[in-house]
Design a protein around this motif. Structure first.
Motif, PDB file in Angstrom:
ATOM      1  N   UNK A   1       0.781  -1.094   0.052  1.00  0.00           N
ATOM      2  CA  UNK A   1       0.057  -0.045  -0.072  1.00  0.00           C
ATOM      3  C   UNK A   1       0.845   1.057   0.014  1.00  0.00           C
ATOM      4  N   UNK A   2       1.888   1.199   0.593  1.00  0.00           N
ATOM      5  CA  UNK A   2       2.849   2.405   0.560  1.00  0.00           C
ATOM      6  C   UNK A   2       3.161   2.766  -0.671  1.00  0.00           C
ATOM      7  N   UNK A   3       3.629   1.629  -1.642  1.00  0.00           N
ATOM      8  CA  UNK A   3       3.854   1.957  -2.970  1.00  0.00           C
ATOM      9  C   UNK A   3       2.705   2.700  -3.698  1.00  0.00           C
TER      10      UNK A   3
ATOM     11  N   UNK B   1      -8.988   1.643  -7.064  1.00  0.00           N
ATOM     12  CA  UNK B   1      -7.581   1.290  -7.738  1.00  0.00           C
ATOM     13  C   UNK B   1      -6.985   0.440  -7.126  1.00  0.00           C
ATOM     14  N   UNK B   2      -6.820   0.611  -5.760  1.00  0.00           N
ATOM     15  CA  UNK B   2      -5.747  -0.067  -4.993  1.00  0.00           C
ATOM     16  C   UNK B   2      -6.571  -1.599  -4.680  1.00  0.00           C
TER      17      UNK B   2
ATOM     18  N   UNK C   1      -5.281  -7.314   1.186  1.00  0.00           N
ATOM     19  CA  UNK C   1      -6.006  -6.690   2.276  1.00  0.00           C
ATOM     20  C   UNK C   1      -6.253  -5.192   2.276  1.00  0.00           C
ATOM     21  N   UNK C   2      -7.375  -4.668   2.758  1.00  0.00           N
ATOM     22  CA  UNK C   2      -7.690  -3.105   2.473  1.00  0.00           C
ATOM     23  C   UNK C   2      -7.381  -2.717   3.944  1.00  0.00           C
ATOM     24  N   UNK C   3      -6.839  -3.532   4.875  1.00  0.00           N
ATOM     25  CA  UNK C   3      -6.592  -3.084   6.217  1.00  0.00           C
ATOM     26  C   UNK C   3      -5.840  -1.705   6.271  1.00  0.00           C
ATOM     27  N   UNK C   4      -4.554  -1.561   5.558  1.00  0.00           N
ATOM     28  CA  UNK C   4      -4.020  -0.405   5.718  1.00  0.00           C
ATOM     29  C   UNK C   4      -4.494   0.992   5.109  1.00  0.00           C
ATOM     30  N   UNK C   5      -5.615   0.775   4.143  1.00  0.00           N
ATOM     31  CA  UNK C   5      -5.939   1.921   3.470  1.00  0.00           C
ATOM     32  C   UNK C   5      -6.720   2.828   4.378  1.00  0.00           C
ATOM     33  N   UNK C   6      -6.437   4.100   4.450  1.00  0.00           N
ATOM     34  CA  UNK C   6      -7.104   4.913   5.202  1.00  0.00           C
ATOM     35  C   UNK C   6      -8.573   5.215   4.709  1.00  0.00           C
TER      36      UNK C   6
END
Length: 323
Positions: free
Chosen positions: A126-128, A162-163, A169-174
């Motif tokens: 997710x950071x990328x 998009x992600x 996992x969508x857990x890191x996504x704000x």
């Protein structure tokens, strides 16, 4: 963010985005289509690469598995095709996303400080993606005339769709643009590191000629390279968050900021003279052509000149389209 990712000897493959998790890909009505495939994004290439590599896990993966610095231009230009395809491939975007995810499945190990890493750790992946989202924001803000607050919210919502195509996992996504800004500030101030892979991105003293200037004689390129590299580094420093500048020990003055804003306005107005189709990367252009009813055989793939060295084309981490 956890100190390390999954056990690198037992990476977990994400499930496919099916059923309730199926995601509608972005289309020509999105703001992301307007900005992400724009060639002005190349002005942020050193910014995006160094921001990504400052992440401890991502930087470790690059240091151990990537040959980016031996084929800098080729690696950059071939990567634009599949990454852009996740945005512009329409009904094939989910397939392209799975391919991009697959290139990262074998990238794992332990860094020099004994920390395990895996490229498919959702926090790392997710950071990328977050840097690509912020590249889109920066292109619009710095070189595209600016964004309204409503447009920033829209771009955030689109980057979530998009992600989601990657099936991780969508857990890191704000959950909101406001929460994303807090996430971004935290990553820049508390997580990113001053490391060798990031510094290598910024070391362009001996960079080879870019494809656009391949016709330039070598002696003339040796003269042009110095001011070009200085300009790119200066712009990169200006687009860093202040916390990153402090981490890297870089200086930025109010005068620098005013000059960068003036340059951004100049680029914005000059870009209007470029024919619309020429403003976009070929993969993005193919998406626009498809949506406008122009004949197309499918997504445009990278030309052979951008392919990795012959002996490495069979490795899973490389995008090598079928000829």
């Amino acid at each position: 963010m956890p100190a390390h990712g999954p056990d690198p000897t037992h990476p977990t493959e994400p499930t496919e985005p099916t059923g309730p998790r199926a995601v509608e890909p972005l289309g020509p009505d999105s703001l992301t289509w307007r900005w992400f495939g724009d060639w002005r994004g190349l002005l942020l290439a050193p910014w995006a690469g160094s921001m990504q590599n400052m992440h401890p896990e991502l930087g470790a993966g690059v240091a151990e598995h990537s040959r980016f610095f031996e084929e800098r231009w080729e690696r950059l230009f071939r990567s634009l095709y599949p990454i852009g395809g996740v945005v512009y491939d329409g009904p094939l975007a989910a397939r392209t996303a799975r391919e991009v995810r697959g290139y990262h499945a074998s990238i794992s190990g332990v860094d020099g400080r004994g920390r395990p890493y895996h490229a498919l750790n959702p926090d790392t992946f997710y950071w990328a993606h977050a840097t690509f989202f912020m590249l889109t924001v920066q292109v619009a803000e710095r070189f595209g005339g600016g964004l309204t607050e409503a447009q920033r919210h829209t771009l955030f919502d689109e980057h979530v769709r998009w992600y989601a195509l990657y099936g991780l996992s969508m857990k890191p996504v704000p959950r909101s643009w406001e929460e994303f800004q807090r996430y971004w500030d935290h990553m820049c101030a508390d997580v990113l590191e001053d490391n060798r892979p990031a510094r290598d991105v910024l070391n362009m003293r001996r960079i080879s000629r870019p494809p656009l200037l391949r016709w330039l004689p070598s002696p003339l390129w040796a003269l042009v390279r110095v001011p070009m590299v200085r300009l790119m580094l200066w712009m990169t420093i200006g687009m860093y968050p202040q916390a990153v500048r402090e981490r890297l020990g870089l200086r930025w003055t109010p005068l620098d900021e005013r000059l960068l804003r003036m340059l951004g306005r100049l680029v914005h107005h000059a870009w209007r003279c470029v024919p619309e189709r020429r403003r976009f990367h070929p993969r993005a252009r193919a998406g626009w052509d498809r949506e406008r009813g122009r004949p197309a055989k499918g997504p445009v793939e990278t030309p052979a000149r951008n392919l990795p060295p012959e002996g490495r084309r069979g490795l899973r981490q490389h995008y090598v389209p079928e000829s």
